[in-house]
Design a protein around this motif. Structure first.
Motif, short mmCIF file in Angstrom:
data_model
loop_
_atom_site.label_atom_id
_atom_site.label_comp_id
_atom_site.label_asym_id
_atom_site.label_seq_id
_atom_site.Cartn_x
_atom_site.Cartn_y
_atom_site.Cartn_z
N ALA A 77 0.83 -1.20 0.00
CA ALA A 77 0.00 0.00 0.00
C ALA A 77 0.86 1.25 0.00
O ALA A 77 0.58 2.22 -0.72
CB ALA A 77 -0.93 0.00 1.21
N MET A 78 1.92 1.26 0.79
CA MET A 78 2.81 2.42 0.83
C MET A 78 3.58 2.56 -0.48
O MET A 78 3.84 3.68 -0.92
CB MET A 78 3.78 2.32 2.01
N ALA A 79 3.93 1.47 -1.12
CA ALA A 79 4.65 1.53 -2.39
C ALA A 79 3.80 2.22 -3.45
O ALA A 79 4.32 2.99 -4.27
CB ALA A 79 5.05 0.13 -2.85
N SER A 80 2.49 1.98 -3.44
CA SER A 80 1.64 2.62 -4.44
C SER A 80 1.54 4.13 -4.21
O SER A 80 1.34 4.88 -5.16
CB SER A 80 0.25 1.99 -4.44
N ARG A 81 1.71 4.58 -2.97
CA ARG A 81 1.65 6.01 -2.67
C ARG A 81 3.00 6.69 -2.86
O ARG A 81 3.08 7.91 -2.99
CB ARG A 81 1.19 6.23 -1.23
N GLN A 82 4.09 5.91 -2.84
CA GLN A 82 5.43 6.47 -2.90
C GLN A 82 6.12 6.31 -4.25
O GLN A 82 7.19 6.86 -4.45
CB GLN A 82 6.31 5.82 -1.82
N THR A 83 5.54 5.56 -5.16
CA THR A 83 6.17 5.29 -6.45
C THR A 83 5.60 6.20 -7.52
O THR A 83 4.39 6.32 -7.68
CB THR A 83 5.96 3.81 -6.85
N CYS A 84 6.49 6.84 -8.27
CA CYS A 84 6.08 7.72 -9.36
C CYS A 84 5.66 6.85 -10.54
O CYS A 84 6.42 5.97 -10.97
CB CYS A 84 7.23 8.64 -9.76
N PRO A 85 4.47 7.06 -11.10
CA PRO A 85 4.03 6.23 -12.23
C PRO A 85 4.79 6.51 -13.52
O PRO A 85 4.78 5.69 -14.43
CB PRO A 85 2.55 6.57 -12.38
N VAL A 86 5.49 7.65 -13.60
CA VAL A 86 6.20 8.01 -14.83
C VAL A 86 7.61 7.42 -14.84
O VAL A 86 7.99 6.69 -15.75
CB VAL A 86 6.25 9.54 -15.00
N CYS A 87 8.41 7.76 -13.81
CA CYS A 87 9.81 7.32 -13.79
C CYS A 87 10.03 6.05 -12.96
O CYS A 87 11.14 5.52 -12.94
CB CYS A 87 10.71 8.44 -13.27
N LYS A 88 9.00 5.57 -12.27
CA LYS A 88 9.03 4.32 -11.49
C LYS A 88 9.99 4.34 -10.31
O LYS A 88 10.34 3.30 -9.78
CB LYS A 88 9.37 3.11 -12.37
N ARG A 89 10.42 5.53 -9.87
CA ARG A 89 11.27 5.62 -8.68
C ARG A 89 10.39 5.61 -7.44
O ARG A 89 9.33 6.22 -7.43
CB ARG A 89 12.11 6.89 -8.70
N ARG A 90 10.86 4.92 -6.39
CA ARG A 90 10.12 4.89 -5.13
C ARG A 90 10.77 5.86 -4.16
O ARG A 90 11.93 5.72 -3.80
CB ARG A 90 10.09 3.49 -4.54
N PHE A 91 10.01 6.85 -3.73
CA PHE A 91 10.50 7.87 -2.83
C PHE A 91 10.27 7.45 -1.39
O PHE A 91 9.44 6.59 -1.11
CB PHE A 91 9.80 9.21 -3.12
N HIS A 92 10.98 8.09 -0.45
CA HIS A 92 10.86 7.77 0.97
C HIS A 92 9.64 8.45 1.59
O HIS A 92 9.28 8.13 2.71
CB HIS A 92 12.13 8.16 1.71
N ALA A 93 9.03 9.38 0.88
CA ALA A 93 7.83 10.07 1.37
C ALA A 93 6.71 9.88 0.34
O ALA A 93 6.97 9.55 -0.82
CB ALA A 93 8.11 11.55 1.57
#
Length: 156
Positions: free
Chosen positions: A105-121
């Motif tokens: 669930a947190m990965a879906s909120r933290q991952t950019c759908p364009v560049c696919k990078r997962r941010f810490h916030a």
């Protein structure tokens, strides 16, 4: 007429108005011990009263028990329920499946759908739809995200 058994009798206090004991700020019994435990300078007390947040910080939960008193401050505008520490139980540990579901669930909120990078916030996906770098070119600090997994092109 039959007399009631002693087991059927109920003890009623005619002077009890049914309200909880009210304490002002820093007037709760055992407050210094609870505050020392929260600061890490003392052991977790076994008696006294604490709020839910204080119990949580000590690794405990109310354990299904009702509040024992109420903490009142700001002239009665703010209140917090107080629970007995001796009746509190240790916090439950999440199972591996619960942790995996939370991470998903947190990965879906933290991952950019364009560049696919997962941010810490969490990203503003509802308003911007992507991270700031993809949205307007604002460079992202490399320490704030995890690079997407590389798509390998191995033969085997």
């Amino acid at each position: 007429m039959d007399r009631p058994n002693e087991d059927d009798l109920i003890d009623i206090d005619p002077y009890d108005d049914g309200s909880f004991p009210e304490f002002g700020f820093n007037q709760v019994p055992g407050t210094p011990a609870v505050l020392a435990a929260l600061r890490g300078t003392g052991p977790v007390p076994t008696t006294g009263l604490a709020t839910r947040r204080q119990l949580r910080a000590m690794g405990l939960s109310p354990g299904g028990h009702d509040p024992a008193a109420v903490l009142v401050w700001r002239s009665g505008k703010r209140k917090a329920w107080l629970y007995r520490i001796d009746l509190a139980k240790p916090k439950r540990k999440p199972t591996l499946a619960q942790e995996a579901a939370l991470d998903k669930a947190m990965a879906s909120r933290q991952t950019c759908p364009v560049c696919k990078r997962r941010f810490h916030a969490c990203l503003p996906l509802k308003t911007l739809g992507s991270c700031l770098e993809c949205f307007d070119g604002t460079p992202a600090d490399p320490s704030t995200y995890t690079a997407p997994p590389a798509a390998h092109q191995l033969a085997a």
